[in-house]
Design a protein around this motif. Structure first.
Motif, mmCIF file in Angstrom:
data_model
loop_
_atom_site.group_PDB
_atom_site.id
_atom_site.type_symbol
_atom_site.label_atom_id
_atom_site.label_comp_id
_atom_site.label_asym_id
_atom_site.label_seq_id
_atom_site.Cartn_x
_atom_site.Cartn_y
_atom_site.Cartn_z
ATOM 1 N N THR A 116 5.370 -11.908 -8.055
ATOM 2 C CA THR A 116 4.828 -10.905 -8.976
ATOM 3 C C THR A 116 4.204 -11.525 -10.218
ATOM 4 O OG1 THR A 116 6.919 -10.670 -10.185
ATOM 5 C CG2 THR A 116 6.608 -9.293 -8.224
ATOM 6 N N TRP B 4 0.472 -6.985 -6.337
ATOM 7 C CA TRP B 4 -0.515 -6.461 -5.383
ATOM 8 C C TRP B 4 -1.780 -7.295 -5.386
ATOM 9 C CZ3 TRP B 4 2.613 -4.012 -2.710
ATOM 10 C CH2 TRP B 4 3.591 -3.176 -3.273
ATOM 11 N N HIS C 262 -3.232 -9.363 -2.233
ATOM 12 C CA HIS C 262 -4.631 -9.164 -1.819
ATOM 13 C C HIS C 262 -5.353 -10.504 -1.712
ATOM 14 C CE1 HIS C 262 -8.963 -8.411 -2.595
ATOM 15 N NE2 HIS C 262 -8.772 -7.373 -1.785
#
Length: 314
Positions: A68, A89, A93
């Motif tokens: 993270t 995220w 990605h």
């Protein structure tokens, strides 16, 4: 009819009364009915299990937290807690889209090596263990001892000879060079033989023969079903072992498109000195790589329960 009913119910009521009186006497005397378990031993065992669980779960927790963070926060903040910048995220990605989605190809390669290799290795171990356990033939113990000796040979010791062999066969740098060595499991054969001896009853096999079943049909319809808990154990051992295998693909493969996820992630990690953003790609890739193993463990754990046919023959 009434007298008969009363005669039958009277001993039952008397037995219940006796049982209640014994239970009350045991409670008043302070008798421990916990099957020999003591409070001290329970606390010790629970403490050991907690320590072992922490030992295995802490690295997973660190990977989740590290995935993270940015590369700066990864070294500038406390390692076991989240940073103010939550970029999970975007990291995932970047992992999935970097270099045309090469990580997905590595993940697929690992699924082929581990999934197909684990299935074939489990079947061969089941067949060999079943045969060594239930059939009498000359040299059976010698064959079993020779195969079991393979457990004592580490995989790193056989990687270079295998590479030379596959080079002569023109199979180096192919999927077969990693898949073929993965379909042999001496430990799986040992476990299947022990389990088949304990659970597959000879009388069931003889009954199937009387019904006209062939030996192969007996093995596939009877042996494999009874041995299901052992087969799941062998498959999970092979799945985890092949998935985490690093040295054999390192020796055998040179094409990045054939790399498993372990070799691919190490390739990314080797570039962090000149490109620090590869830290984010590596930590995100490690997080994604452990998800399939967790799913497999959750899905297959129910098969560890005893088979329905256990205890069917007395």
């Amino acid at each position: 009819m009434t007298r008969t009913t009363v005669a039958v119910e009277r001993p039952t009521r008397e037995g219940r009364a006796v049982a209640k009186s014994v239970t009350r006497a045991a409670k008043s005397a302070g008798v421990d009915r916990s099957a020999g378990r003591r409070r001290t031993s329970t606390i010790i065992v629970t403490g050991i299990l907690v320590v072992v669980a922490i030992y295995f779960l802490v690295p997973v927790y660190w990977v989740i937290v590290a995935a993270t963070k940015t590369s700066q926060d990864l070294f500038g903040t406390f390692g076991f807690w989240f940073s103010p910048h939550f970029v999970l995220w975007s990291n995932l990605h970047d992992v999935l889209t970097y270099d045309g989605g090469i990580f997905l190809r590595w993940l697929g390669n690992s699924a082929i090596y581990a999934g197909l290799g684990g299935i074939i290795a489990t079947y061969l171990a089941a067949a060999g263990g079943y045969a060594l356990a239930k059939y009498e033939f000359k040299g059976r113990n010698l064959v079993f001892g020779t195969i079991l000796g393979g457990v004592l040979v580490p995989g790193t010791a056989t990687a270079l000879p295998l590479f030379l062999l596959f080079s002569q066969l023109h199979l180096a740098n192919t999927y077969w060079s990693v898949l073929i060595p993965s379909i042999v499991s001496p430990f799986g054969l040992f476990l299947c033989r022990i389990y088949a001896q304990a659970t597959v009853e000879t009388s069931l096999m003889e009954a199937a023969r009387l019904d006209g079943a062939s030996e192969l049909r007996i093995f596939h319809t009877l042996g494999l079903r009874i041995m299901a808990p052992a087969l799941v154990t062998v498959f999970l051992f092979q799945l985890v072992g092949i998935w985490n295998n690093y040295f054999l693909p390192l020796v055998m493969l040179s094409d990045p498109n054939k790399f498993p996820v372990t070799l691919g992630l190490n390739n990314w990690l080797s570039q962090v000195d000149r490109l620090p953003e590869f830290y984010q790609l590596t930590t995100g890739g490690v997080l994604l790589s452990i998800i399939p193993l967790g799913i497999a463990m959750i899905v297959l754990q129910r098969f560890w329960r005893g088979g329905l046919t256990e205890g069917s023959v007395k």
